[in-house]
Design an enzyme around this catalytic site. Sequence first.
Site, mmCIF file in Angstrom:
data_model
loop_
_atom_site.group_PDB
_atom_site.id
_atom_site.type_symbol
_atom_site.label_atom_id
_atom_site.label_comp_id
_atom_site.label_asym_id
_atom_site.label_seq_id
_atom_site.Cartn_x
_atom_site.Cartn_y
_atom_site.Cartn_z
ATOM 1 N NE ARG A 103 2.316 -21.257 25.058
ATOM 2 C CZ ARG A 103 2.439 -21.490 23.762
ATOM 3 N NH1 ARG A 103 1.370 -21.807 23.049
ATOM 4 N NH2 ARG A 103 3.611 -21.402 23.165
ATOM 5 C CG HIS A 130 2.080 -27.221 20.077
ATOM 6 N ND1 HIS A 130 0.838 -26.638 20.275
ATOM 7 C CD2 HIS A 130 2.935 -26.183 19.799
ATOM 8 C CE1 HIS A 130 0.939 -25.329 20.131
ATOM 9 N NE2 HIS A 130 2.191 -25.023 19.843
ATOM 10 C CD GLN A 133 2.392 -24.903 15.041
ATOM 11 O OE1 GLN A 133 2.349 -23.913 15.768
ATOM 12 N NE2 GLN A 133 2.345 -24.805 13.715
ATOM 13 C CG ASP A 224 10.003 -26.412 17.776
ATOM 14 O OD1 ASP A 224 10.057 -25.168 17.773
ATOM 15 O OD2 ASP A 224 9.399 -27.059 18.642
ATOM 16 C CB CYS A 263 5.724 -24.573 15.351
ATOM 17 S SG CYS A 263 7.091 -25.021 16.433
ATOM 18 N NE ARG A 291 -1.558 -22.839 16.647
ATOM 19 C CZ ARG A 291 -0.764 -22.520 17.688
ATOM 20 N NH1 ARG A 291 0.510 -22.277 17.500
ATOM 21 N NH2 ARG A 291 -1.255 -22.477 18.910
#
Length: 310
Positions: A103, A130, A133, A224, A263, A291
Amino acid sequence: MKALKHCLSLLDFETDDLKKLINLAKAIKADPSAYSDVLKGKSIATLYEKQSLRTRVTFDVGINKLGGHAVYLDQSNGQLGSRESVKDFATNLSQWVDAIVARVNAHETLDEFKLFSKVPVINSLSDWYHPCQALADTLTLSEYYSDLSECTLSYIGDGNNVAHSLLNAGALVGFNVNVITPVGREVNAKVLSFAKSVAEVKGIEINTGNDLELLNSTDVIYTDTWVSMGDDTPLTQVKAEFMDYQVNETLMQTYNIKHFMHCQPVHRGFEATDEVCDGEGSLMLPQANNRLWAQCALLVYLMAPEYLTV
């Protein structure tokens, strides 16, 4: 010798493989014990330059459920490329572990990891994409819509890494995507152009704009945070720019939208209201749960592909 596979974005996959991944995630979710030894004896480094709740916990738990061992690394080793070069970090780390989950602040860091790593590299979030996700989101959509080609997802807010990955997912897997942003907050032109070119072949619609009327015929609305992770701009500073794009009950009812996705982390009262986040149509928690299963399937795909025949 087979070429080493990575997941820096969903563009690393063919459509058929993504569909197999989603089916595998469903199989693992239905019977985790059947996959409990898939990663037996394997270690996976999970590397974080950014904060994390869902990503860290779901990868750690998922690796454990598959019989593997997670090695957590944070910034106590110094920023990547600072204490030592990314090349040296990647070449050393990939001698000891069987995969690297990272990440990162900059997607270019992942490109370097991919170049020098001897093991699969998974992007668990970068400034560009991402993919983990988006895999979980696609899994979630498939649980609520049996025919994804008849589903229209509208993303509203900042044209960020999540929006980019949803464009990729829609184009590759086959669901319609609208992206609605304030002026100056649009998605990257190259990402959009490629997604449109792929979607056109499949008869999938991808539309972008600044007008809320694009929400017509929306089944699922997705938003988001208005300020991406790592950007310390106060939300109150961009509130005026984004407030017309807040997901609230009025918006949901005006456009007859059935489901809401986010998310997380969600800033309640900014990009979405409590009523929507906690409402009957909210898929926030199913997304978060998925996830775990989507990432399990991704690990299996990259490290034990013989199980991908599901």
